[in-house]
Design a protein around this motif. Structure first.
Motif, PDB file in Angstrom:
ATOM      1  N   GLN A   3       0.830  -1.215   0.000  1.00 40.07           N
ATOM      2  CA  GLN A   3       0.000   0.000   0.000  1.00 40.07           C
ATOM      3  C   GLN A   3       0.860   1.259   0.000  1.00 40.07           C
ATOM      4  N   ARG A  25      -1.173  -1.515  -7.088  1.00 38.53           N
ATOM      5  CA  ARG A  25      -2.026  -1.472  -5.901  1.00 38.53           C
ATOM      6  C   ARG A  25      -3.263  -2.348  -6.085  1.00 38.53           C
ATOM      7  N   ALA A  78      -4.200  -5.630  -3.882  1.00 35.89           N
ATOM      8  CA  ALA A  78      -5.491  -5.804  -3.214  1.00 35.89           C
ATOM      9  C   ALA A  78      -6.154  -7.103  -3.645  1.00 35.89           C
ATOM     10  N   GLU A 119      -4.477 -10.017  -1.893  1.00 33.25           N
ATOM     11  CA  GLU A 119      -4.918 -10.102  -0.502  1.00 33.25           C
ATOM     12  C   GLU A 119      -6.334 -10.656  -0.420  1.00 33.25           C
ATOM     13  N   MET A 173     -11.279  -7.935  -5.089  1.00 31.71           N
ATOM     14  CA  MET A 173     -11.228  -6.516  -4.759  1.00 31.71           C
ATOM     15  C   MET A 173     -12.445  -6.063  -3.975  1.00 31.71           C
ATOM     16  N   GLN A 224     -11.442  -6.597  -0.462  1.00 34.16           N
ATOM     17  CA  GLN A 224     -10.255  -5.874  -0.006  1.00 34.16           C
ATOM     18  C   GLN A 224     -10.295  -4.456  -0.548  1.00 34.16           C
ATOM     19  N   VAL A 274      -9.168  -0.989  -2.132  1.00 31.72           N
ATOM     20  CA  VAL A 274      -8.066  -0.621  -3.035  1.00 31.72           C
ATOM     21  C   VAL A 274      -7.590   0.771  -2.732  1.00 31.72           C
TER      22      VAL A 274
END
Length: 364
Positions: free
Chosen positions: A175, A222, A226, A229, A359, A362, A364
Motif C-alpha cells: 500500500q 495497488r 489488493a 490479498e 477486490m 479488499q 483498493v
C-alpha cells in the motif's frame, strides 16, 4: 544472458535514434565543432550502443541477484523507458527484495564511475571523451531516478522492503509503495506542465509521459496487491472453469466444431488422448483460422499446443499462485490437473473475474 531470455521492444529503436540525433547533431558538434559528419555519426552510434549496454547491465544485475536469492527470472526486456526484468513470484524476505532492487542502481553507478574514469584517462579522440562523459552523466541520472521512492521504480522496491521489514506486513508495504508511486507520478506530471508553460521546454512532455506511466503502473500494482490479498484462502478450484469441456485429440476439427465448439461457452478446450490424459489445448481462434475445406481432414491434435509444466496446477493450491504464471497463447493461464486428469482450466477471463471479486473483499 545469465540463462535469462533478453528481448528488445521496437521502441528501443525509436529512443536510440532520438539519442543518436541529439548526440551527433547537437551535443558533440557544440563540444567540438568542425569535425566530419561521418565522425559525429560514428561516435554518437557507439555511445548509444554503450548506453543500451548499460541499461542491459542494470537489468542483468537485478536478474543475477534475484536468481541467487532463489527467485527465477522469466525474461529481460529493453523498451522505451529503459528495461524490465520479469521475475517469477516475489522475494521471500525483505532483505532479498532490498538486495535485488538495489543491484540495478548500484550497477548504473558503477558504469558511470567506469565511464568517467576512462574519459579522464583517455588523451583522445575528443568526441569519444564527450560520449563517455555523457554516458557517465546519464547513468548517474538513471541510478538517481530509479531510486526515487515509488513503485514500480527500484526505489519503490527498496521502500517496500524497508516497510515490510519494519511492519512485518507485506500488504502494508504494498500500500505504501504503490501510493508513493502514484504521488510521484502526479508530481512529475505537474513538473512537466511547469516546464512547458513557465520555461518553454519541450522536455516537459517527456516528464509528463514518464509521470503518467509511473502513476498508472503504481495504480495497477495497488489493484493487483489488493486482489492478491482478497484471494487469501481462495483455492484454484474456486477460480477455474470446471468441469472443462474437452477436445478428443483424435477427432477432426469439423466433428469437434459440430458436436462441441458451436454449443460451448468456452473459448479454449483441453485436448485429451484416448485415456483421458491432457496433451495440450486448442482455442476457437485457431480452429476458425483453419481453412474451411481443411477442417474435415485435420485432427484436433494437429492444432493443439502443449501446456508447459509450470502452467499446470492442482485444484487445491492457493489461487494466488496463478499470479506467478505467464499467460499462454489463447489467453490460458493454467491447466488444472488432479492425478493426471484435467479437472479444470483457468483463462485470463477467469482470473480477471476472480480479481474483481477479490477486490470486493479488499479495499483498493
Amino acid at each position: 544472458m545469465a540463462g535469462v531470455p533478453v528481448g528488445v521492444h521496437w521502441s528501443v529503436l525509436v529512443i536510440g535514434v532520438l539519442i543518436g540525433m541529439s548526440l551527433g547533431g547537437v551535443i558533440m558538434p557544440e563540444a567540438f565543432p568542425g569535425q566530419p559528419t561521418a565522425l559525429y555519426v560514428l561516435m554518437a552510434t557507439l555511445t548509444v550502443v554503450l548506453f543500451l549496454g548499460s541499461l542491459l547491465a542494470h537489468e542483468l544485475a537485478h536478474a543475477v541477484v534475484a536468481q541467487r536469492r532463489g527467485l527465477p527470472v522469466r525474461s529481460i526486456t529493453l523498451w522505451l523507458f529503459g528495461g524490465m526484468a520479469e521475475l517469477e513470484g516475489e522475494a521471500r524476505t525483505p532483505r532479498h527484495e532490498l538486495e535485488t532492487a538495489a543491484a540495478g542502481p548500484l550497477t548504473s553507478l558503477a558504469f558511470a564511475v567506469a565511464s568517467f574514469l576512462v574519459a579522464v584517462a583517455l588523451p583522445g579522440p575528443e568526441l569519444l571523451v564527450v560520449g563517455l562523459t555523457w554516458l557517465a552523466y546519464m547513468n548517474v541520472l538513471l541510478a538517481v531516478f530509479n531510486m526515487l521512492p515509488g513503485a514500480p521504480l527500484d526505489g519503490g522496491r527498496v521502500l517496500h522492503a524497508v516497510v515490510w521489514w519494519k511492519t512485518k506486513s507485506r500488504a502494508r508495504a504494498d500500500q505504501i509503495a504503490s501510493t508513493s508511486g502514484q504521488v510521484l507520478g502526479v508530481a512529475l506530471i505537474v513538473a512537466g506542465v511547469g516546464q512547458i508553460f513557465f520555461f518553454g521546454s519541450s522536455g516537459g512532455f517527456w516528464t509528463m509521459i514518464i509521470g503518467w506511466f509511473l502513476a498508472g503502473a503504481a495504480r495497477s500494482e495497488r489493484v493487483a496487491s489488493a486482489a492478491r490479498e482478497g484471494l487469501g484462502g481462495v483455492l484454484v478450484r474456486h477460480v477455474m472453469t470446471s468441469p472443462p469441456e474437452v477436445a478428443p485429440s483424435w477427432a477432426t476439427v469439423e466433428d469437434f466444431v459440430a458436436t462441441t465448439a458451436l454449443h460451448s461457452r468456452q473459448a479454449v478446450f483441453v485436448v485429451v488422448d484416448f485415456e483421458g490424459r491432457p496433451v495440450g489445448y486448442v482455442s476457437l481462434d485457431w480452429m476458425a483460422a483453419l481453412p474451411y475445406g481443411a477442417r474435415a481432414t485435420t485432427r484436433v491434435s494437429t492444432l493443439a499446443r502443449p501446456v508447459p509444466p509450470e502452467n499446470v496446477v492442482a485444484p487445491d493450491e492457493e489461487a494466488s499462485v496463478l499470479f506467478t504464471k505467464r499467460a499462454l497463447p489463447g489467453q490460458v493461464i493454467a491447466l488444472v490437473s488432479d492425478e493426471g486428469r484435467a479437472v479444470g482450466i483457468v483463462t485470463t477471463a477467469d482470473l480477471t473475474r476472480a480479481m474483481r471479486q477479490a477486490m470486493l473483499r479488499q479495499p483498493v
